[in-house]
Design a protein around this motif. Structure first.
Motif, mmCIF file in Angstrom:
data_model
loop_
_atom_site.group_PDB
_atom_site.id
_atom_site.type_symbol
_atom_site.label_atom_id
_atom_site.label_comp_id
_atom_site.label_asym_id
_atom_site.label_seq_id
_atom_site.Cartn_x
_atom_site.Cartn_y
_atom_site.Cartn_z
ATOM 1 N N GLN C 170 0.822 -1.213 0.000
ATOM 2 C CA GLN C 170 0.000 0.000 0.000
ATOM 3 C C GLN C 170 0.853 1.260 0.000
ATOM 4 O O GLN C 170 0.326 2.376 -0.114
ATOM 5 C CB GLN C 170 -0.954 0.014 1.209
ATOM 6 N N GLY C 204 -3.995 1.104 -5.056
ATOM 7 C CA GLY C 204 -4.585 0.004 -4.310
ATOM 8 C C GLY C 204 -4.939 -1.164 -5.223
ATOM 9 O O GLY C 204 -5.180 -2.269 -4.744
ATOM 10 N N GLY C 383 0.868 -8.398 -3.242
ATOM 11 C CA GLY C 383 0.253 -7.581 -2.202
ATOM 12 C C GLY C 383 -0.475 -6.349 -2.710
ATOM 13 O O GLY C 383 -1.228 -5.722 -1.962
ATOM 14 N N VAL C 384 -0.256 -5.985 -3.964
ATOM 15 C CA VAL C 384 -1.008 -4.828 -4.495
ATOM 16 C C VAL C 384 -2.481 -5.136 -4.698
ATOM 17 O O VAL C 384 -3.251 -4.264 -5.053
ATOM 18 C CB VAL C 384 -0.453 -4.339 -5.852
ATOM 19 N N SER C 385 -2.922 -6.328 -4.490
ATOM 20 C CA SER C 385 -4.212 -6.932 -4.855
ATOM 21 C C SER C 385 -4.271 -7.170 -6.360
ATOM 22 O O SER C 385 -3.474 -7.928 -6.859
ATOM 23 C CB SER C 385 -5.466 -6.230 -4.323
ATOM 24 N N GLY C 418 -3.873 -7.638 0.287
ATOM 25 C CA GLY C 418 -3.833 -6.344 -0.395
ATOM 26 C C GLY C 418 -5.197 -5.701 -0.491
ATOM 27 O O GLY C 418 -5.327 -4.475 -0.434
ATOM 28 N N VAL C 419 -6.237 -6.540 -0.643
ATOM 29 C CA VAL C 419 -7.593 -5.990 -0.689
ATOM 30 C C VAL C 419 -7.923 -5.350 0.652
ATOM 31 O O VAL C 419 -8.431 -4.218 0.720
ATOM 32 C CB VAL C 419 -8.615 -7.103 -1.024
ATOM 33 N N SER C 422 -5.798 -2.096 1.112
ATOM 34 C CA SER C 422 -6.196 -0.866 0.439
ATOM 35 C C SER C 422 -7.529 -0.350 0.966
ATOM 36 O O SER C 422 -7.756 0.862 0.954
ATOM 37 C CB SER C 422 -6.209 -1.016 -1.081
HETATM 38 NA NA NA Z 1 -4.806 -3.336 -2.669
#
Ligand code: NA
Ligand code: NA
Ligand code: NA
Lengths: 437, 85, 437, 85, 437, 85
Positions: C170, C204, C383-385, C418-419, C422
């Motif tokens: 994030q 995100g 991890g960024v989703s 990640g979800v 963010s």
């Molecule tokens: Na994310």
């Protein structure tokens, strides 16, 4: 930066969580536990319980309108402005501000709304769901339409006399009304006649009807009433058997019933129309509930709109159930639910179920006195509705008395009659109470 | 005030139960009359079977035949759902 | 007749089409091309692209309110009346009229609305969709509920440490915020702090979160932000691998990970409740997003509301996606989108993705320094989703380094983390920015 | 004005990342604690198989048996969906 | 108690039922009978018929707004207050009160609304459905999107000349407009030019288009127009054959048509975009209808949003159909429907169908005069739309003339061309009439 | 007044039919042009079969093979519907 951190801390739930909200979150978790582990009407109690938790997240204001959020969460500056607009002197009291808002002229209310919006407050999402789903009356009626599309009136049509059982079981509703006004008169509780009527409808053992009636007559009590209605419907297998055993003899429980005649598709199509026309002639206040119910049933039986019937029974009722449940949960705010009234509602609700059950059984026995075609009194208890749980209880107790005595289809008659009966009772109560008010 | 509340409650109970019974009694008569009418004047040409029972002709020799009939019906329904306008 | 023909000609699009609308229609077609031929997140970009085309049909006013339509399409008489009501002298300028309307008192606004209605103007259908789906906050939250109902937290529960990877990624969000305010401070762009926060959320890599945040903080930028978010999510297989390769050694990429333990159903049911309670205690501003997400996940895992879960994952999310996409498209009006800001948003967005990816990988390497249970740093980028694309990228690169190194399930942990991450970041930003404003 | 914007941005970044890390760290602990608790005190009676695997008894002799089991399950699910209330 | 009973009696439908409502309930039952027993477009006519019955339940006010309910059902005290607010002297007349309300300033209207709410009156549920589904324009457009997702433009693309047949058949629309103004000019009826345009659209033989146009141009006539449109669409197999036989020779009916070429998926994807861009350039007033139609078709053909396309064709269109039907039914109030105008609408509607059919056939014969690739004139009648009924009629008559002459696929071209044609005609009429008004 | 109404009606008819014909004529040309363009410059690599026909290899020996193929497809679609994200 420090100021920001301080603001953020002031905003955390820990700082803001009042005891009431904490308790309500626990109650929401309890409802989820009952729904998931004990299978208490999970389709409704999972969304209701979850909605109840969300509604009590401190500082999030998901269940409040923009104005309520401005009053509860706004800083001193915002509250001072609101107080000035509403001509309230003690702007510390959120209650006083909201009461003044309710009394204010429409033009003042509009300015207050605008101010709240400018200060960055908006309706919580659960509040929006409540407006669209329940305040408009739409969700309970759409669910009732879906229930209509799932209901087979065959057993009722094969033996229309079972409608009397569905009628008798509604006595639970009205006895509870009397109980509620009695508690009020005795000074124990403070229920108005509209409150009493809404509480009584718990005895109808029918979720959408209970939500519909209380959204009109007693919106503040809606959360407690819905929770009581669905909980007791789940408890039907515990509540009913002792009463049924107490009021019947072993011989009565063994009464075998003749095989139901086959009902033609034409009768099934015409029946909801007959019911609708009777409603139109006699009791227009029951028209929303029974009208949508009959509409669903016509779609089911007519055989030419299979697409619509299937959607009404699946996608549409499921979508509506999700939002109805969350919206009911939004009414589980601590200041409404953590009230002695809730205890009164829970107590009166179970009494309503018990009386309804008893009257159904007794009516069956009465009918056996005057008619030569005997009815097993165990199916009388199914008249409270609680479809199909109550009918299954009747069947189970019949099998206990005699392993060859299958009562399920016979009990489905009073079971759906109970749905009609409580919708009629709902219409009567709305009609009478709104004329009193 | 409290007496009025109680009398309102009694009113509501008597009137309410009365209407429920009158309404459902009317419904019993209307339903019976309707059923009699339909059965006498509009009998169904061929009473449809309760469930679409698959033909169970050679069920003993081929144990999967019935199942396949059911499946065939399921697939057809599945398709028709995707084709209907 | 001639007058009618003339009117009709004046109304044709050819006569009215400004260059901007023509360009936006081409951009809409480009989005459709990317969605259909290049499989760029088609579920969102097909409706968004089509909505963008519809919003720019000249003279149709599908994306405008009744008042905007009266101002843009009304004749001289209508505009003169509006100008008089709004006390504007130069009624030639649509901009001046709309600005005056925004400033006007509620009672004046109402009269203006009434005048627009009497003159035959009404809300465009896309504007209505926007009001119901996005301005109310409902659609992104309903989609998040559906995503929750589709999410399996098993891999995350089997290895909760992967939550740190989701946290690190994030950083892309917040670095981008800094970039945006930097561009503003340098005088290159003109982003407010709210704009900067909304742009940051692109990092995100989560569509509904980005739409939700920008609908609150920067509605004017919503179109560009949503397009950037979904486009870069589709480009994850191009954006991430070079960064991952650059930051890792061949040996690191070959690190094998131990088989994940099996997670019991009970843990899966309790986890969303734990998450929800933590949100309630610590960060109420994240309650709408994470609350609905957890609700969907509870419905999925609890096993007693299969009907509702299935509807949330199918009919409901599909219906909502259609209207969300069209509503986002309605914000692709030429005067909003054809702005240097859009270029800035596209530029900052890809930087956000790159930084998020890098930080996820670096965090994994940092964790390997302090812990003896090694993590393959390739799963850090997940991890960024951008579920499930980013996890698949991790898996693919793992297999490239070692054909037996299956990372997919391991990467699903940081992916869903990640979800959550963010959504938490969204809550923080909404909370901080609304206190600043 | 521009300096204020930058300082707001830095504020937002530090505070934001801080909260994200604190929150997710808390979540790591809460989750681990929850898992430990569930595994110790509320173990599942019989850990359900990951997918409803059909019994593969005579799979070799009747190659369609497994498929039919799957189909049977699909049809039953299909029916239950249409019957449930 | 006696007072309550008396109130209840006063509220029963029997006491309140005016002759008109009774007649409308019979008409609703007739529509249900036609839908169920004669298969008259049951998907629409079942909900419309049922909605019509519900709208006419006396004393229930399901189809009225809160203010209308207060005026119709309020006691003397309420009506006196309303009359004072609206400065009406003869408050006995509901009509005078409602007319005064329509003329009143917004601020007065708001106070009246508030008064109605305080007196316990609220919008009927069908009125709410109408507001959301039809007044907003949403439902017909969503249905058109679903129809687009169900439409295969293959046959049209294989033989684009059939678009001319679809164009010619729209002459029925405009001839009927002329008929309507003729009746008005002759003093037989009292149709405005907007009424005439809305009535003409019945000749488009397309339900959603007819509802969309009449909701904009003539909301009061919507009920009659929708009923006429769907009834005549169901009667296409009776209306068209005699006309087709009369206008063609046996030889013409035997004309065989060459096998249609196969159309590639790419053409099918690009076609709706071409159509949309043509609409954007030439006729923005047709953009809502054709835009949503093309959107549905793009979702169908592009192959990457199967989920959305399937939902648009199933759950979404079914849900919308239910509410659209009930909402149309809410316009079957006796005071609107039991009017000589309705007879005029029914008469003009069937003339529109007949003229449209004839013009389609004649256009095919004209095209045969100038082109060497012959067209069987029987497919011309399919140009009225009424998909797929009209195409089936063409096919059936082709087979009657020659058992090997399969015209179905050839007739699908003009059939879907007719949908486009009537949407274009709708756009033209809305554009011209709103400039006149 | 009545004359005006009639002239409005005639106007509407002439203009309306005119626009309908002009529009659909344009559409005929645009469509033909588009089809020609697509067929010449963007022909489809492999024209997909109209329906996913199951392989009918040993259809004669095992009469249920085709059915099972269809069923397999149905079940797979059913599953994919439940798994898709
Ligand atoms: Na994310
Ligand atoms: Na009941
Ligand atoms: Na047409």
């Amino acid at each position: 930066m420090l100021a920001s951190m301080n603001n953020l801390w002031l905003e955390t739930g820990l700082n803001q969580m009042a005891f009431g909200q904490f308790a309500m979150i626990l109650i929401g978790l309890l409802l989820l536990f009952l729904a998931v582990n004990k299978k208490f009407e999970p389709l409704l109690l999972v969304p209701i319980g979850f909605g109840g938790i969300l509604a009590n997240v401190p500082g999030a204001g998901l269940a409040y309108s923009a104005v309520e959020n401005a009053v509860f969460l706004g800083g001193d500056a915002v509250r001072a402005q609101l107080a000035e607009l509403l001509q309230v002197t003690n702007w510390d009291s959120a209650k006083a501000l909201l009461a003044a808002y309710d009394r204010a002229a429409p033009s003042v209310q509009e300015v207050v709304n605008r101010l709240a919006a400018q200060a960055g407050f908006s309706n919580g999402i659960l509040y929006n769901f409540y407006l669209v789903a329940i305040a408009s009356g739409a969700a309970p009626l759409i669910i009732f339409m879906g229930v209509g599309a799932m209901t087979d009136f065959g057993p009722l049509l094969a033996n229309p006399r079972t409608l009397f059982l569905g009628a008798a079981a509604q006595f639970g509703i009205f006895a509870t009304v009397l109980g509620a006004v009695g508690l009020s008169a005795a000074g124990v509780m403070d229920f108005s006649i509209a409150d009493a009527a809404a509480i009584g409808i718990i005895g109808g053992a029918d979720g959408p009807t209970a939500i519909y009636v209380s959204s009109i007559l007693a919106p503040d009590l809606l959360g407690a009433i819905a929770v009581a209605a669905y909980s007791y419907m789940a408890l039907v297998p515990l509540i009913q058997p002792p009463i049924m055993r107490w009021l019947t003899t072993e011989e009565e429980r063994k009464i075998g019933m003749v095989q139901l005649r086959e009902v033609s598709r034409r009768e099934k199509i015409v029946f909801p129309l007959v019911l609708l026309i009777l409603v139109a002639l006699v009791l227009p206040d029951a028209a929303p509930l029974l009208g949508m119910f009959c509409f669903g049933n016509v779609m089911r039986e007519c055989g030419v709109v299979e697409r619509l019937s299937s959607t009404a029974q699946n996608a549409l009722i499921n979508i509506t159930t999700i939002f109805l449940g969350l919206s009911v949960g939004s009414k589980l705010a601590s200041d409404k639910f953590l009230d002695p009234k809730t205890l009164g509602i829970l107590l009166l609700g179970i009494i309503a179920f018990a009386i309804g059950t008893a009257m159904g059984v007794l009516m069956a026995k009465l009918m056996n006195l005057v008619s030569k075609q005997k009815i097993n009194p165990l199916i009388g208890s199914a008249g409270v509705s609680a479809v199909p749980m109550a009918a299954r209880v009747s069947n189970k107790m019949g099998l206990e008395a005699d392993p060859h005595n299958f009562l399920l289809m016979h009990a489905m008659g009073p079971n759906v009659a109970g749905v009609i009966g409580s919708a009629v009772a709902a219409g009567v109560m709305i009609s009478i109470v709104s004329n009193l008010g | 005030m409290q007496n009025e509340l109680i009398s309102q409650g009694i009113n509501l109970m008597l009137l309410g139960m009365g209407v429920v019974f009158v309404f459902l009694t009317l419904l019993v008569f209307a339903t019976s009359f309707m059923s009699a009418l339909v059965m006498r004047y509009f009998p169904e040409p061929h009473p449809e079977p309760p469930v679409k029972a698959p033909p169970i002709s050679s069920a003993t020799t081929q144990p999967d035949a019935r199942l396949l009939n059911i499946l065939k019906a399921a697939v057809e329904e599945h398709r028709s759902k995707h084709n209907q306008r």
